[in-house]
Design a protein around this motif. Structure first.
Motif, short mmCIF file in Angstrom:
data_model
loop_
_atom_site.label_atom_id
_atom_site.label_comp_id
_atom_site.label_asym_id
_atom_site.label_seq_id
_atom_site.Cartn_x
_atom_site.Cartn_y
_atom_site.Cartn_z
N UNK A 90 32.67 27.11 -13.25
CA UNK A 90 33.41 27.71 -12.13
C UNK A 90 32.83 27.17 -10.83
N UNK A 91 33.65 27.20 -9.77
CA UNK A 91 33.15 26.72 -8.49
C UNK A 91 32.48 27.87 -7.75
N UNK A 92 31.26 27.63 -7.26
CA UNK A 92 30.51 28.70 -6.60
C UNK A 92 30.60 28.58 -5.09
N UNK A 93 31.02 29.65 -4.41
CA UNK A 93 31.17 29.57 -2.95
C UNK A 93 29.85 29.20 -2.26
N UNK A 94 28.72 29.79 -2.69
CA UNK A 94 27.44 29.51 -2.02
C UNK A 94 27.08 28.03 -2.18
N UNK A 95 27.41 27.45 -3.35
CA UNK A 95 27.11 26.04 -3.57
C UNK A 95 28.07 25.16 -2.76
N UNK A 104 28.96 14.86 6.20
CA UNK A 104 29.48 14.90 7.57
C UNK A 104 30.93 14.47 7.61
N UNK A 105 31.65 14.69 6.51
CA UNK A 105 33.06 14.32 6.42
C UNK A 105 33.77 15.34 5.55
N UNK A 106 35.13 15.35 5.58
CA UNK A 106 35.86 16.29 4.72
C UNK A 106 35.49 16.06 3.25
N UNK A 107 35.37 17.13 2.47
CA UNK A 107 34.95 17.00 1.08
C UNK A 107 36.10 16.58 0.19
N UNK A 108 35.82 15.68 -0.75
CA UNK A 108 36.82 15.32 -1.75
C UNK A 108 36.61 16.22 -2.96
N UNK A 109 37.55 16.17 -3.89
CA UNK A 109 37.44 16.97 -5.10
C UNK A 109 36.19 16.57 -5.87
N UNK A 110 35.91 15.26 -5.83
CA UNK A 110 34.76 14.71 -6.51
C UNK A 110 33.44 15.30 -5.95
N UNK A 111 33.37 15.35 -4.60
CA UNK A 111 32.17 15.93 -3.98
C UNK A 111 31.96 17.36 -4.48
N UNK A 112 33.10 18.07 -4.61
CA UNK A 112 33.02 19.49 -4.92
C UNK A 112 32.61 19.78 -6.36
N UNK A 113 32.61 18.74 -7.20
CA UNK A 113 32.11 18.95 -8.57
C UNK A 113 30.67 19.46 -8.51
N UNK A 114 29.96 19.05 -7.44
CA UNK A 114 28.55 19.45 -7.33
C UNK A 114 28.36 20.94 -7.04
N UNK A 115 29.48 21.62 -6.70
CA UNK A 115 29.40 23.06 -6.44
C UNK A 115 29.76 23.88 -7.67
N UNK A 116 29.98 23.18 -8.80
CA UNK A 116 30.33 23.91 -10.02
C UNK A 116 29.10 24.30 -10.83
N UNK A 117 29.23 25.39 -11.54
CA UNK A 117 28.14 25.83 -12.42
C UNK A 117 28.74 26.67 -13.55
N UNK A 118 28.08 26.72 -14.70
CA UNK A 118 28.60 27.54 -15.81
C UNK A 118 28.63 29.02 -15.43
#
Lengths: 416, 416
Positions: A90-95, A104-118
């Motif tokens: 799931x994507x975590x808001x705090x992450x 320093x740029x708009x986030x891509x979907x790929x960048x946002x994978x790093x905010x996911x956690x089980x």
């Protein structure tokens, strides 16, 4: 408590880089009397990751995993962890907030994978990089997932993960603190004798002392744990002064630094300048000093006088001295140290001349014979060392001794 | 073919030393298009050894184990291997002879443990140390046991084990040979383009090309296998001259050496002498040159002119030049190279000045800006580099470039 490490990444598996992360964690754990039972290196392969995580979690109480948290397609640790735990990602808001803050740029979907956690796992902050870490549990076993980038992993491990593991073992929340000392010129076995009796465990206060030796320099790690931070500070201060007393002159200083740092800072603090004259160490001493940030305030110059002619021309060594005693001699070492001091106008100097090998040795002057000298306005000192080992070992060991001579020379001087 | 590595020893498990053996084997295998699937690090514990050997032999076709072959009580690999294979240990006469030959004293029972091997296994000669290696089979899977001492392991692996694994894959006995080239100054992706089409596999002749990059220097490994050694030599010579043709000026030389070796040998072969003037690299260039055995025949001196005052006094750089252009400038780099050449009387010189960071950068001259110059009787050259990375990376990269400039300067000269 059984601990296992999983180091992941194709660059490790294929041998393109050496796995230093695992040795780092193992060493720190060791200083806490916790031992790693097994380290497994695997590549960026989801099935392999799941299989290794599952096996490790079946054997160990704590699993430390590094790598595979980045945004690219071969970063599969999050997916593999979710599969191992049989939960969804799931994507975590705090992450998400933390990841956003790093770019320093708009986030891509790929960048946002790093905010996911089980689902059910905890995020571990990573102020030193983009990808946060993850802490998850399975059947009472705990897995910590950290970035593979060494400087991010080092911080996350030592600041967050290690203290948590230590508390887990203590079974309490308590307080703890660490202090480092560096010692040179005394064999490790003697250090152990001198420090005997200082480690203890009673009344909920645990004092641990670990040593690590490298080329004659010994790092001592004092670790104190107690119920309150007052107790910790009290014990830390008592044991520290006892360590200082017992080690006397061998003590180079306090802090997790190398000898080059201590020598450079001792000079900087006293407003002293340094010059280095090297023969067999071939630039290694100067190179180590230059590795200390801010050293330009102290270091005037280094001369690698490899040929006899350079010793005469650059350092003002008397050619007859070389003829009479040989370039590898106490007399020439002293003349080199005094010479570069005069030529450079530096307050302190250090010099080396020796036979690093593999060639160049004789019965009278074998490979591994090195003379080291230090000089200041107060005079000069010479040390003779007979070392065993290959060329590299002789150079490294001589470099440590030279940095120690320089430090000792600096500590003897008044501040300017 | 699935390959796994087992690296054993408490010094590895506890992180006292970093496991470089496994990376070494993985890299060599990779160059042969063979990949290690998993590396497991375990300690000197018999049950753990048996469990790890059993799991690896269940998953992999080939298991490469290092360590635990010495004579002491914590060397348990032989016993664990026999247990894993469900056979007894026996003393081998050929191994006894080899062990005896290494000791210059009567053998103890403990020494002779090194001559034991499981029934049915084969002894692998170890002319570089005391403990022989072992090759054993279980259910068609093969395990190679090698010493943990790096230089013994390296030789046993590359001389005996690796060729056997490669032949195993080829399913034939055939012949093979290796050749190395070193290239600098061309991006790795371009090297790959330039060499495209050279790797091939047909008519029982296999040509493999692998590259490894480190700080701008690229090592190329050409590996040829064919039915007869004549076929191998023929292909090796054809492909080598094609590689040389395609890489042109970027080619530093042939052989498994570093740039310091090539630069030192190019000078030695031509009877040329070398002097080095360093600022931001702080002795690293000189240190690398001194690491080349025999370099004393070429290296006159190195000067680390860290302060501006030392640049003027030691290298004869005009103080006005520093004032006008700054110490980090093409002009000062050139003056440093020319200055040390004049002062030392050396045929060739190289110089660096730059901002290694982390401090000291500005908008105009950012961290990572380095000027490098080389000089000879024929004139001088300056190169400007803008590098990213930490202090260490900037120093390492600059050092590689400087050694390359020195090599190029040497190659341009006539032999004396």
């Amino acid at each position: 408590m059984r601990i296992e490490i999983l180091a992941t990444g194709d660059e490790l598996r294929l041998g393109e880089i050496v796995d230093t992360n695992s040795a780092y964690m193992s060493r720190l754990l060791c200083a806490e009397r916790l031992e790693v039972s097994r380290t497994t290196v695997i590549g960026d392969d989801r099935a392999e990751l799941v299989s290794a995580m599952t096996s490790s979690l079946a054997r160990a109480d704590v699993v430390l995993l590094t790598g595979g948290l980045g945004p690219t397609d071969d970063d599969l640790t999050r997916e593999a962890l979710a599969e191992t735990l049989s939960v969804e990602l799931e994507t975590r808001p705090e992450a998400t907030a933390a990841v956003s803050a790093r770019y320093r740029r708009p986030l891509t979907e790929r960048d946002l994978r790093q905010a996911q956690a089980p689902v059910g796992s905890k995020i571990i902050d990573n102020p030193w990089g983009t990808a946060p870490g993850i802490r998850a549990e399975k059947d009472g076993r705990i897995i910590y997932v950290m970035p593979g980038v060494p400087h991010e992993m080092y911080r996350m491990f030592s600041d967050t993960v290690l203290p948590e593991i230590v508390r887990m073992r203590l079974g309490e929340t308590g307080a703890s603190a660490l202090r480092h000392f560096v010692v040179h010129g005394v064999p490790e076995s003697q250090i152990a004798n001198r420090l005997s009796g200082l480690a203890s465990s009673s009344d909920g206060c645990e004092i641990l002392i670990g040593t690590r030796v490298r080329f004659g320099t010994i790092a001592i790690r004092l670790s104190v744990r107690a119920r309150t931070s007052e107790d910790v500070q009290h014990a830390l201060s008592d044991v520290s002064s006892e360590i200082r007393k017992r080690l006397g002159d061998a003590m180079c200083g306090e802090g997790d630094h190398d000898l080059a740092w201590f020598a450079a800072h001792a000079a900087l603090e006293r407003g002293l300048t340094i010059a280095v004259a090297e023969s067999c160490t071939g630039g290694a001493i100067t190179s180590r000093l230059v590795g200390v940030s801010g050293v330009s305030g102290a270091l005037v110059e280094g001369v690698v006088a490899y040929s006899n002619e350079a010793k005469v021309r650059r350092l003002g060594v008397d050619a007859r001295l070389i003829e009479e005693h040989g370039a590898v001699s106490a007399e020439v070492a002293r003349a080199m140290a005094e010479g570069i001091r005069t030529e450079s106008g530096a307050h302190l100097s250090v010099a080396t001349t020796g036979i690093a090998g593999p060639g160049g040795g004789s019965d009278e002057k074998p490979v591994g014979l090195v003379y080291l000298a230090s000089a200041s306005a107060a005079g000069s000192d010479v040390v003779e060392q007979n070392m065993r080992g290959d060329r590299n070992t002789v150079v490294e060991r001589s470099t440590e001794t030279a940095l120690w001579l320089l430090l000792r020379e600096a500590l003897r001087q008044e501040a300017r």
